[in-house]
Scaffold this active site. Structure first.
Site, short mmCIF file in Angstrom:
data_model
loop_
_atom_site.label_atom_id
_atom_site.label_comp_id
_atom_site.label_asym_id
_atom_site.label_seq_id
_atom_site.Cartn_x
_atom_site.Cartn_y
_atom_site.Cartn_z
CG ASP A 152 12.94 -8.45 -4.85
OD1 ASP A 152 12.93 -9.32 -5.73
OD2 ASP A 152 13.78 -7.52 -4.83
CB SER A 195 14.93 -8.33 -9.45
OG SER A 195 15.05 -8.97 -8.21
CD GLN A 251 12.47 -11.61 -8.62
OE1 GLN A 251 13.27 -12.43 -8.19
NE2 GLN A 251 12.15 -10.50 -7.96
#
Length: 287
Positions: free
Chosen positions: A203, A227, A277
């Protein structure tokens, strides 16, 4: 082992509260919200605690609310199914009485099958690239204060970018980047722990890839970034404390959302994991 990695392993060691119920803490580093990779890693730890003899092969997660670093996170695991080959788990992270995150994860017993993979990009090895300490020495005087504070803090994952031009220029470039990553200490031999640490690490730079197309940076004050979801597929066993090449690109951004994806290779060229993502990239309106 660095103090930062020791702290990461500590927050990944969830406290069992009851059957299928665990509590996790956040590092007290002054952030206004919990880092998304931390919640993914802790949720995967919680799911792993309820599975035996099978390794995670995929997870799909949604970020529902911003996490509060000052409050423990409760992870509730739903043992949806245990089949002959696969186990499925659902994990919900809860704070202040509300779900802040949900994740579905699937686990597979080891078995043989057909094999193929895409080729690893041709890049310099990590030893030929500046270390994080050398990067800090080069860049620290050229970056804005929020970035400076982020870079000066010790981190559990070392990142060595293949191309540094992204950090020196606001030119619009192709939205892709290559970075070597690894944990800053020995993680031992438990594959589940390596998967959880890698889930945490994926991430860090993924959403930033989309900004390269626009000559923008994650710390730009007129951007709001978050996110929205995160997916990981684990293809082969690996070690997160050995160098992995994280190849990332962003095929699309529109409607205040950016889509990014990544592939992770060992230095021997084995493709061990893939990520995807979608993130919120919202321009703040001037007051």
């Amino acid at each position: 082992m660095s103090a930062a990695l020791d702290e990461l392993l500590s927050i990944l060691d969830l406290e069992p509260l009851e059957h299928n119920l665990y509590r996790g803490l956040s590092p007290q580093v002054g952030w206004q919200r919990v880092f998304g990779g931390q919640v993914i890693g802790q949720a995967l730890v919680a799911a792993n605690r309820t599975v035996e003899g099978r390794n995670a092969h995929s997870l799909h997660a949604y970020f529902l609310r911003a996490g509060d670093p000052a409050v423990p996170i409760i992870y509730e695991v739903d043992r949806i199914r245990d089949g002959r080959s696969f186990s499925t788990r659902r994990v919900v992270a809860i704070q202040h009485g509300h779900a802040i995150f949900s994740m579905a994860a699937s686990f597979h017993r080891e078995e043989a099958g057909l094999e193929h993979q895409m080729a690893m990009p041709d890049v310099p090895p990590p030893e030929d690239l500046p270390s994080e300490a050398e990067l800090k020495a080069k860049l620290i005087s050229k970056v804005p204060e929020p970035v400076k504070a982020y870079w000066q803090a010790e981190r559990p994952i070392e990142i060595r970018p293949v191309d540094l031009s992204r950090y020196f220029s606001r030119d619009k470039q192709a939205p892709s980047q290559l970075v070597w990553i690894k944990a800053t200490g020995d993680l031992g031999g438990d594959l589940a722990l390596h998967q959880c640490v890698l889930a945490y690490a994926t991430d860090f730079t993924l959403l930033d890839t989309a900004l390269i197309a626009h000559g923008r940076f994650v710390f730009d004050p007129n951007l709001m970034l978050a996110s929205l979801d995160h997916a990981i597929w684990f293809h082969e066993p690996f070690r997160a404390d050995e160098w992995l090449l994280y190849a990332q690109d962003s095929p699309s951004s529109s409607a205040a959302r950016a889509f990014c994806r990544g592939t992770l290779f060992t230095r021997q060229g084995r493709l061990v994991a893939s990520t995807a993502q979608e993130g919120l990239v919202r321009e703040r309106k001037p007051k």
